[in-house]
Motif scaffolding. Structure first.
Motif, short mmCIF file in Angstrom:
data_model
loop_
_atom_site.label_atom_id
_atom_site.label_comp_id
_atom_site.label_asym_id
_atom_site.label_seq_id
_atom_site.Cartn_x
_atom_site.Cartn_y
_atom_site.Cartn_z
N UNK A 171 78.04 47.81 -14.75
CA UNK A 171 77.81 48.38 -13.55
C UNK A 171 76.46 47.84 -13.01
N UNK A 172 75.47 47.56 -14.00
CA UNK A 172 74.18 46.85 -13.59
C UNK A 172 74.23 45.64 -12.80
N UNK A 173 75.08 44.70 -13.48
CA UNK A 173 75.30 43.59 -13.04
C UNK A 173 76.09 43.53 -11.74
N UNK B 155 74.90 42.08 -8.06
CA UNK B 155 75.58 41.23 -7.14
C UNK B 155 75.66 41.94 -5.69
N UNK B 156 76.08 43.07 -5.63
CA UNK B 156 75.98 43.85 -4.36
C UNK B 156 74.79 43.71 -3.50
N UNK B 157 73.70 43.88 -4.22
CA UNK B 157 72.49 43.66 -3.61
C UNK B 157 72.24 42.40 -3.27
N UNK B 158 72.49 41.29 -3.94
CA UNK B 158 72.43 39.91 -3.51
C UNK B 158 73.12 39.67 -2.29
N UNK B 159 74.34 40.21 -2.19
CA UNK B 159 75.11 40.07 -0.91
C UNK B 159 74.40 40.61 0.20
N UNK B 160 73.97 42.01 -0.10
CA UNK B 160 73.23 42.89 1.16
C UNK B 160 72.17 41.89 1.67
N UNK B 161 71.28 41.48 0.52
CA UNK B 161 70.18 40.55 1.15
C UNK B 161 70.51 39.53 1.68
#
Length: 56
Positions: free
Chosen positions: A12-14, A18-24
């Motif tokens: 879940x943390x991984x 990844x979602x965070x990287x996509x948002x950035x």
């Protein structure tokens, strides 16, 4: 904490990372959407091929 829960937490943390990287990447993108190639680049995956790549 059961071992299965720890594994699920890591997964879940991984996924959240990844979602965070996509948002950035999306917030820095001048276009309205990220291209499939840019998404692959952000996620560190190989280049896709086939109909799903052509359709966007």
């Amino acid at each position: 904490m059961p071992r299965e829960s720890v594994v699920q937490d890591r997964e879940a943390l991984a996924e959240i990372e990844l979602y965070g990287e996509l948002i950035i990447a999306a917030s820095a993108e001048p276009e309205e959407r990220l291209s499939a190639d840019r998404i692959d680049e952000v996620l560190g995956t190989g280049r896709r091929s086939g109909p799903e790549r052509e359709g966007g």
